[in-house]
Structures are given as structure tokens and as C-alpha cells.
Design an enzyme around this catalytic site. Sequence first.
Site, mmCIF file in Angstrom:
data_model
loop_
_atom_site.group_PDB
_atom_site.id
_atom_site.type_symbol
_atom_site.label_atom_id
_atom_site.label_comp_id
_atom_site.label_asym_id
_atom_site.label_seq_id
_atom_site.Cartn_x
_atom_site.Cartn_y
_atom_site.Cartn_z
ATOM 1 N N ILE A 157 7.959 6.428 0.842
ATOM 2 C CA ILE A 157 8.296 5.230 0.071
ATOM 3 C C ILE A 157 6.994 4.523 -0.296
ATOM 4 O O ILE A 157 5.955 4.713 0.350
ATOM 5 C CB ILE A 157 9.244 4.280 0.837
ATOM 6 C CG1 ILE A 157 8.806 4.141 2.304
ATOM 7 C CG2 ILE A 157 10.671 4.741 0.741
ATOM 8 C CD1 ILE A 157 9.719 3.256 3.118
ATOM 9 N N GLU A 158 7.049 3.709 -1.359
ATOM 10 C CA GLU A 158 5.822 3.204 -1.966
ATOM 11 C C GLU A 158 5.018 2.284 -1.067
ATOM 12 O O GLU A 158 3.823 2.069 -1.294
ATOM 13 C CB GLU A 158 6.105 2.519 -3.301
ATOM 14 C CG GLU A 158 6.949 1.265 -3.223
ATOM 15 C CD GLU A 158 8.406 1.539 -3.595
ATOM 16 O OE1 GLU A 158 9.027 0.677 -4.223
ATOM 17 O OE2 GLU A 158 8.921 2.623 -3.240
ATOM 18 N N GLN A 159 5.626 1.701 -0.053
ATOM 19 C CA GLN A 159 4.874 0.825 0.849
ATOM 20 C C GLN A 159 3.834 1.594 1.669
ATOM 21 O O GLN A 159 3.014 0.991 2.352
ATOM 22 C CB GLN A 159 5.827 0.072 1.779
ATOM 23 C CG GLN A 159 6.548 -1.086 1.126
ATOM 24 C CD GLN A 159 7.737 -0.687 0.288
ATOM 25 O OE1 GLN A 159 8.057 0.492 0.184
ATOM 26 N NE2 GLN A 159 8.425 -1.653 -0.296
ATOM 27 N N GLY A 160 3.875 2.923 1.607
ATOM 28 C CA GLY A 160 2.868 3.734 2.297
ATOM 29 C C GLY A 160 3.409 4.519 3.473
ATOM 30 O O GLY A 160 2.639 5.093 4.241
ATOM 31 N N SER A 214 -0.722 1.281 0.375
ATOM 32 C CA SER A 214 0.172 1.533 -0.765
ATOM 33 C C SER A 214 -0.591 2.038 -1.978
ATOM 34 O O SER A 214 -0.058 2.840 -2.754
ATOM 35 C CB SER A 214 0.961 0.266 -1.113
ATOM 36 O OG SER A 214 0.096 -0.818 -1.399
#
Length: 504
Positions: free
Chosen positions: A324-327, A351
Amino acid sequence: MRKQIDVFTPAEVAAQIFDGATVALTGSGIFLEADAIFEAIEASFLATGHPRDLTLVHALGIGDGRKSGLNRFAHEGLVRRVIGGHWSWSPTMQKLASENKLEAYSFPAGAISTLLREIGARRPGAITRIGLGTFADPRVDGGRCNTRATAELVEHVTFDGLDYLRYKPIHIDFGLIRGSTSDAFGTLTLHREPADLDCHVVALAAHSCGGKVFAQVESQIGKRAMPARLSRVPGVLVDGIVLAPDARKTYFPGYDPRISGEAAIAEDAEETPLDLPVGIRGLIAQRALSELGAARSVNFGFGIPGGIPTLARAAKLANYWGTIEQGIHNGDMIDGPMFGAAHDPHAIVPSIDQFDFYSGGGIDVAFLGMGEMDAEGNVNVSKMGGRLVGPGGFIDITQTARKVVFCGAFEAKGLDVDVASDGALRIVRAGELKKLVKKVEHITFSGAQAKDNGQQVIYVTERAVFRLDDDGVALIEVAKGIDINRDVLDRMGFSPTVRLSDRH
């Protein structure tokens, strides 16, 4: 060696922020929000009218949807312009945007984080293909999201015959970030946080512009008492810290090292309980899961797709790598308000690094939400009924994944369905609002660009499945019990090609 870092109260930081300043923020929901500083800025404005006319820059949505985060800045006069990747965690800021009481801009979250990095390196903005054909493209809206926003902050350029967008550099006066611990010289760890996000590039951008960087931290320790490998923001980028030992890290009570990644994953560790999606959400997520196939690298978005990892766990599908884009990489991904975190993640990266992975084509299949879709295969999730939501990482992800599976209810506002014992779907009550429309309000995903990119695109609803073909949108599947004319074609804003015998 530099002098020891200055420690400020939140009010002392707020007093340094001058009228008209441009302020870059980090955060995602309540993760890494420097809310003690935000609250002090709000209090100063309400008491004195200053600071005022600020420009805010943020990649992801920040706040709890009620008081914290961007909500602290959502007062007429306090903010003049907002350049945000996601707006929905601040209903009050959304209202100011819809009423034209500030200049509202929105860009892809990854493009904003990348722009901050390029500002920090004093390069000429972020040059990328992310955003082509969407509302961020200056040939569409240029990221302008209300009539008060008139400045051209992005331009279309070409190199070697290919189209790109250049997100223009911005002068950053202040960077407000958050860490777990600071040493005596201002070097920060993030080891007790659910994600790293873009703390480093926010600090780098402000520092390189000659601005100031203030970090809210849980605690301060002595000289170099932390292992250097835990450091995420070096003290040379930090001008001062604010101690806030009781700040929330997540919506869960206390501190959980399984979410921060501090806890080692034991071989015999119990999995977190399954919270399977139900109702319409469950129907759509279950059908979407069948599109996983043999994909190796997979992304899951917020909303209906957030329930797919739990279904995959229940089905014991373990042949994919989830991000997911938050890392976050792998782990038991958490749904709902805690989206963006996971129990026992395999890796947590900044991120900005995650967005680089996405931009480089690192995703085999992405599962994303769908607000509206139209006859061109465009999808809107960023502006609904005049309310600015923003794309977050949606554009960065959907524009580069090899296969995109959009997940959304066929209609909105009041839709109710029932599944009989034989598996037949019945529409108990139709929704009042069409979601499959002739033309979407905002182009967050461009069908034309997807065809140019050679992507495979599927649209999954509870009653029908569609595919983007060379000649437009095709209906390829109808759920058992559904009448194709009464329940599908007659309730759409356009006429798809019907290819029910050609299910992918």
C-alpha cells in the site's frame, strides 16, 4: 559538531510561522500528524488572526475527520491555498474549497512527494507521466479544483516524442513533521510509528529552500543514544523539536510493536482475527478477488478493496506480495480508519520509495475503489457531487499497474440487495444515484490513457462486471438472478457493448 537541538513549545513554533508562508506537512490519517503543532497554529489564529493566508502542501490526507490534522487549518483566512493529495479527512477544509474560500488544488500523492524531493534537490520540478489524461493534466483541469484556483502549477511537456507533466517547484518556508524520538542534535527515528511516509522529503524541501523544519516527537534522548540504523531524518535538516509524549499513534489504545514493525515475527505467531467484509462490500470484494490470478505484486486501495486482503487470507492465498502507498509491504493489512498500516509487515519503506516502485511499473494487479465510471472507461474518485476528495495514491497506482480492477457498487444512496440460498442476487431497493454515467464529474483514471498504456482494466460491481476494450466499455458478466435489461442496461447512463459470452 553542531549545537544541540532547540526544544520549543507548540506555541513557540506557531509564533514563528509568518503570514503568507508555505507550509509542507506530513501525515496519513492520524499517522505521523504533528497535531500538537497544528493545534497551536489554530489557537494562535483564533486568538490573534495570525498566521494567516498560508499555503499548505501535503501528499496524503491528514487528520481524524473531526478535529485533528488539516481540520486545525480549516478556518477562513488562515489558509489561502491548499495543494493536497487527499482531502476527505478534513470535512471543514472540503467545505471551504467548495465555497471558494480558498484556492483548492489536488495532485496525485506520489507526484506531490516526488515534487518535494525535487525541490529538496533544487531540480526543476517533478517530471513524470503520472497524471496524464486526468484532472491533473493541464489539458484537462491542471489540478485546479474550484474557480478560485487559477494559477498554472503544472505544465505539459514532451521528451523524445513522449508526453510528460512537469509539476512546478514551490518555495517551502516551513516543514512540519513528526518522529518517535530525537537525539540531542535533532536526528529523528520513526521506529514507533506505523509508517515512515514522506518525513524526510518534507524536511529536505524546507531546508533546501532556506526554511525551517520543526518535528513533533514523543521523547528526546541523550547524545547519539540511538542506533544510527534507526535514524530516518538527520539532525542537519531539523531546526527544532516539540515534545508531545502522549500523542496518538494509531486509533488502537496504547502502542503495538506489531504495527510499528518493531516486533519480530515469531514462526508460531497467531494471525490477527479475520474481519471478513459483508453485504454489498463483501459481494464485490469476493468477485474482485477472482481477478488476482497468478499476480505476484499486488496493491489494495481504501474502501471496498480494503476487504480483499482479509478474503485472501481466509482463502489461504499466499502467492502474492501486497503493498500500500504508505510504504507497507505484506503483513496483515488493517482495514477501515487504520488503512495504511499492517500487523507484522515484512518491510516499511518511505512512501516516496513506494511511489517510485509504483511509477516504475512494480504492480501486477491493483484493486481500487470506484466512485463513478463512464462510457470512455474513465473513473472518478476525486470529486463527487462537488465535494473535493482528491486522489491520494490512486492515480500513481492505476496509471502504471499492468492490470487494474475497480471495485464499486452499481448505484449509490439507498441500494440494498439480498442473496438467496441458491446464490441468486435480488435488488431489494435500487440506489437513487447512478454511478455508471455518461461522463464522470472528475477524471481520476483515464480510459484513453489506459488503452495507450496497454493496461487490462476490469470494473466489478455487485451485479455486473465490465471490461475496457479497444472499442469502449464491454459488459462481460451479470450475476445470477439479475435481469440484464431491467437491472443493468436500463439503469446505466451509457450503452456498453454486451459480450457476456466472452468473459475475459
